[in-house]
Structures are given as structure tokens and as C-alpha cells.
Write an enzyme that holds these catalytic residues in place. Structure first.
Site, PDB file in Angstrom:
ATOM      1  N   GLN A 154       0.830  -1.206   0.000  1.00 46.34           N
ATOM      2  CA  GLN A 154       0.000   0.000   0.000  1.00 46.34           C
ATOM      3  C   GLN A 154       0.863   1.254   0.000  1.00 46.34           C
ATOM      4  OE1 GLN A 154      -2.229  -1.012   3.530  1.00 46.34           O
ATOM      5  NE2 GLN A 154      -0.329  -1.588   4.552  1.00 46.34           N
ATOM      6  N   GLU A 177       0.737  -8.615  11.286  1.00 51.60           N
ATOM      7  CA  GLU A 177       0.635  -7.412  10.461  1.00 51.60           C
ATOM      8  C   GLU A 177       1.201  -7.745   9.088  1.00 51.60           C
ATOM      9  OE1 GLU A 177       0.481  -4.318   8.366  1.00 51.60           O
ATOM     10  OE2 GLU A 177      -0.439  -4.024  10.358  1.00 51.60           O
ATOM     11  N   ASP A 222       0.000 -12.252   6.126  1.00 48.44           N
ATOM     12  CA  ASP A 222      -1.421 -11.991   5.915  1.00 48.44           C
ATOM     13  C   ASP A 222      -2.223 -12.664   7.029  1.00 48.44           C
ATOM     14  OD1 ASP A 222      -3.576 -12.229   2.967  1.00 48.44           O
ATOM     15  OD2 ASP A 222      -4.040 -11.822   5.070  1.00 48.44           O
ATOM     16  N   ASP A 228      -7.829  -5.229  14.114  1.00 53.48           N
ATOM     17  CA  ASP A 228      -7.555  -3.792  13.962  1.00 53.48           C
ATOM     18  C   ASP A 228      -7.076  -3.584  12.527  1.00 53.48           C
ATOM     19  OD1 ASP A 228      -5.073  -1.523  15.473  1.00 53.48           O
ATOM     20  OD2 ASP A 228      -6.713  -1.199  14.042  1.00 53.48           O
ATOM     21  N   SER A 229      -8.029  -3.675  11.619  1.00 53.10           N
ATOM     22  CA  SER A 229      -7.667  -3.718  10.194  1.00 53.10           C
ATOM     23  C   SER A 229      -7.943  -2.408   9.476  1.00 53.10           C
ATOM     24  CB  SER A 229      -8.523  -4.791   9.515  1.00 53.10           C
ATOM     25  OG  SER A 229      -9.858  -4.301   9.391  1.00 53.10           O
ATOM     26  N   ASP A 275      -9.795  -0.836   5.842  1.00 56.20           N
ATOM     27  CA  ASP A 275     -11.151  -1.039   5.318  1.00 56.20           C
ATOM     28  C   ASP A 275     -11.240  -2.353   4.517  1.00 56.20           C
ATOM     29  OD1 ASP A 275     -11.374   2.524   4.506  1.00 56.20           O
ATOM     30  OD2 ASP A 275     -11.774   1.435   6.370  1.00 56.20           O
ATOM     31  N   PRO A 304      -5.549  -4.923   0.821  1.00 55.45           N
ATOM     32  CA  PRO A 304      -5.065  -6.020   1.666  1.00 55.45           C
ATOM     33  C   PRO A 304      -6.035  -6.399   2.777  1.00 55.45           C
ATOM     34  CG  PRO A 304      -3.799  -4.009   2.079  1.00 55.45           C
ATOM     35  CD  PRO A 304      -4.644  -3.747   0.859  1.00 55.45           C
TER      36      PRO A 304
HETATM   37  N1  SAM Z   1      -7.512   2.054  12.901  1.00 54.11           N
HETATM   38  C1  SAM Z   1      -7.282   1.931  11.536  1.00 54.11           C
HETATM   39  C2  SAM Z   1      -8.594   1.903  10.817  1.00 54.11           C
HETATM   40  O1  SAM Z   1      -9.604   1.689  11.469  1.00 54.11           O
HETATM   41  O2  SAM Z   1      -8.644   2.169   9.624  1.00 54.11           O
HETATM   42  C3  SAM Z   1      -6.459   0.690  11.277  1.00 54.11           C
HETATM   43  C4  SAM Z   1      -5.142   0.866  11.796  1.00 54.11           C
HETATM   44  S1  SAM Z   1      -3.947  -0.336  11.472  1.00 54.11           S
HETATM   45  C5  SAM Z   1      -2.762   0.725  10.799  1.00 54.11           C
HETATM   46  C6  SAM Z   1      -4.474  -1.319  10.128  1.00 54.11           C
HETATM   47  C7  SAM Z   1      -3.401  -2.312   9.718  1.00 54.11           C
HETATM   48  O3  SAM Z   1      -3.988  -3.458   9.093  1.00 54.11           O
HETATM   49  C8  SAM Z   1      -2.411  -1.746   8.673  1.00 54.11           C
HETATM   50  O4  SAM Z   1      -1.131  -1.646   9.250  1.00 54.11           O
HETATM   51  C9  SAM Z   1      -2.448  -2.758   7.524  1.00 54.11           C
HETATM   52  O5  SAM Z   1      -1.202  -2.976   6.928  1.00 54.11           O
HETATM   53  C10 SAM Z   1      -2.966  -3.996   8.252  1.00 54.11           C
HETATM   54  N2  SAM Z   1      -3.567  -5.005   7.379  1.00 54.11           N
HETATM   55  C11 SAM Z   1      -4.365  -4.789   6.292  1.00 54.11           C
HETATM   56  N3  SAM Z   1      -4.705  -5.969   5.731  1.00 54.11           N
HETATM   57  C12 SAM Z   1      -4.106  -6.951   6.476  1.00 54.11           C
HETATM   58  C13 SAM Z   1      -4.093  -8.386   6.410  1.00 54.11           C
HETATM   59  N4  SAM Z   1      -4.760  -9.027   5.440  1.00 54.11           N
HETATM   60  N5  SAM Z   1      -3.406  -9.065   7.352  1.00 54.11           N
HETATM   61  C14 SAM Z   1      -2.738  -8.407   8.351  1.00 54.11           C
HETATM   62  N6  SAM Z   1      -2.698  -7.040   8.457  1.00 54.11           N
HETATM   63  C15 SAM Z   1      -3.388  -6.333   7.542  1.00 54.11           C
END
Ligand code: SAM
Length: 283
Positions: free
Chosen positions: A33, A108, A139, A157-158, A160, A164
Site C-alpha cells: 500500500q 501485520e 497476511d 484492527d484492520s 477497510d 489487503p
Molecule cells: N484504525 C485503523 C482503521 O480503522 O482504519 C487501522 C489501523 S492499522 C494501521 C491497520 C493495519 O492493518 C495496517 O497496518 C495494515 O497494513 C494492516 N492489514 C491490512 N490488511 C491486512 C491483512 N490481510 N493481514 C494483516 N494485516 C493487515
């Protein structure tokens, strides 16, 4: 997107959020990303992924305290915690405030988010080096397929449900999470904006209800998130778990928190009618 000294997030419904930027600290494309970190005038340090607000110094505490302390004080003895996503570190920071927690696995997908947060957002990432926290850069969808050890609390805590993060909002993923949850375990997930993207909220709760016997919604207001009013899903296997609040441990710990408290624990589950309909699939 940044133009001149303004960062603007297009909420795609004729609404945008703009924050005045003092300095761009990082701007890079990771394998997963686009990652940008800005120093803003009024909201402190801002992390965006794919030009979408992830967290800011000024309002991150609302999100991170709600996504952690609600499940951790609803569980009788939380010891093993799984965090999916959470790369900025704010969720891990709150989880390790609970002395009962002995083991945290954090999965993460993007190592750059962790590294950049360590460098530019230490107020969030300070506990990513805590010996209780075990980081996996993979993943989350694949991790829960292969994992076998049970967790007391799972926190999603993902980002949208696009890019990913898409795979973290489907039934197969939720079913694998259910298998990893202890009998009195609790899963919580950020479930999107009730004003800005009600369809995502509706779909998320519909899929969770297909998998979990008990699914409840709770709310919090995060000013820099689209529509402000943000939903969280609270899921478990036994109805009594959803009613429990460990008042004795809450009083004993006296955690120094800025948003969460006993009254908020109860109040955040009080839903306005339109949200009840949305989360219970009656629209
Ligand atoms: N609070 C934020 C929100 O509500 O939009 C989310 C914060 S946190 C930074 C989200 C994290 O999810 C990111 O660091 C992203 O890289 C991670 N992420 C996204 N898809 C993922 C996946 N399939 N597996 C693990 N982590 C993932």
C-alpha cells in the site's frame, strides 16, 4: 492526497476531510500500500495508508482504548491475545496494560507500517518491543488458517474491506477465527462508519452473525474517521460473556486512560435505532 499544505481524504459521498500539514515525514509505496506520515498543525502526527486516515496523535486514544479495553474487561482472565493488523502499535500498547495478559501475537501484513511507526510515532509503537508481544509479518487470513493455539481475545484492527484488508471481512476468515477462540473467548473488530459506509457495516455484521452465536455492536466517535461515529463488533460463543464486566479488576488496575471507563463500557453498547437496524440486519 496531499495538495500544497493540505492533506485531504475524499469520503466519496460529497464529503472530504482536510488537515493542514506542517511537514511530510514519510511518503513511500510499500509492497502492499501507499504509506504517508505527516506532521499536521492541529492533529499531531497523521498516518495514512492508500491516502486514508489510519490514526492521528490527537484522537487515536478513542479508537485504541475502545478496541482493547472493552473485550479485555469483558473477559474473566484474558491471558492470550491475537491482534490482526494494528501495525501502528496502538492496540498492542493498550493490551499490554493488562497484567493478566501473558502472550500477544500480532499479525501485520506490512512490516513498513511497523518500522515507520517505530520511527515516527513512538507514542503508539512503544510496546511493540515488549517481550510479551510476538510480531508476525504475514497476511492475517493465512495466519488464522494455519494457527492452532487458542486465544482468549482476538482483536481485528484492520484497514477497510478493500485492498489487503478485504480478506479480513469474510466468512471464511471469521470461521477460522472462531476455531481459534477459547470457549469463553471474545473477538472484536473495527466495523466501519455507520454514517459514511452503512453498507460495509451491514455486510460485516451479517457475515459475523453467520459465524458467531453472539454478535453485538458498540460505538465510539473518532473525529478524523469518515462520519466520526465508528462501529465495533463484539462477538463470542456464550451470551453471559457478552454481559460480563470485571469491575473488581477494573477498580484494582486503576489504568490511566483518557476515554474508556466503567460507564463508557456500558454506554458504548447503547445504540441509536438506525444503528440497531443496521447491525441487526433490519434495514
Ligand atoms: N484504525 C485503523 C482503521 O480503522 O482504519 C487501522 C489501523 S492499522 C494501521 C491497520 C493495519 O492493518 C495496517 O497496518 C495494515 O497494513 C494492516 N492489514 C491490512 N490488511 C491486512 C491483512 N490481510 N493481514 C494483516 N494485516 C493487515
Amino acid at each position: 492526497m496531499i495538495s500544497g499544505i493540505w492533506y485531504t481524504e475524499d469520503h466519496k459521498d460529497g464529503v472530504t476531510l482536510s488537515l493542514k500539514v506542517k511537514e511530510t515525514l514519510v511518503s513511500k509505496r510499500t509492497p502492499f500500500q501507499k504509506l504517508d506520515i505527516y506532521e499536521t498543525e492541529k492533529y499531531g502526527t497523521l498516518l495514512t495508508l492508500d491516502d486514508l486516515v489510519m490514526t492521528t496523535t490527537k484522537d487515536e486514544f478513542v479508537y485504541h482504548e475502545l478496541i482493547t479495553h472493552v473485550p479485555l474487561f469483558a473477559h474473566k482472565q484474558p491471558e492470550r491475545v491475537l491482534i490482526i493488523g494494528g501495525g501502528d502499535g496502538g492496540t498492542a500498547r493498550e493490551v499490554v496494560k493488562h497484567p493478566t495478559v501473558t502472550h500477544v501475537d500480532m499479525v501485520e501484513i506490512d512490516q513498513d507500517v511497523v518500522e515507520m511507526s517505530k520511527q515516527y510515532m513512538p507514542f503508539l509503537s512503544e510496546d511493540l518491543t515488549n517481550p510479551k508481544v510476538h510480531l508476525f509479518f504475514q497476511d492475517g487470513v493465512e495466519f488464522v488458517k494455519k494457527a492452532s493455539t487458542a486465544y482468549d481475545v482476538i482483536i481485528i484492527d484492520s484497514t477497510d474491506p478493500i485492498g489487503p484488508g478485504e480478506g479480513l471481512f469474510n466468512s471464511e476468515f471469521y470461521t477460522n477465527c472462531l476455531k481459534l477462540l477459547s470457549d469463553d473467548g471474545i473477538l472484536v473488530a473495527q466495523a466501519e462508519s455507520v454514517f459514511n459506509c452503512p453498507d460495509w457495516v451491514w455486510q460485516t455484521f451479517a457475515k459475523l452473525r453467520e459465524v458467531f452465536p453472539v454478535v453485538k455492536a458498540y460505538l465510539g466517535t473518532i473525529p478524523t474517521y469518515p462520519g466520526g461515529l465508528w462501529s465495533f463488533a463484539f462477538c463470542c460463543k456464550q451470551p453471559e460473556v457478552a454481559q460480563f464486566f470485571d469491575e473488581a479488576r477494573y477498580e484494582k488496575l486503576q489504568l490511566d486512560l483518557r476515554y474508556y471507563n466503567q460507564a463508557i463500557h456500558r454506554a458504548c453498547f447503547a445504540l441509536p435505532n438506525f444503528v440497531q437496524k443496521l447491525c441487526q440486519g433490519r434495514i
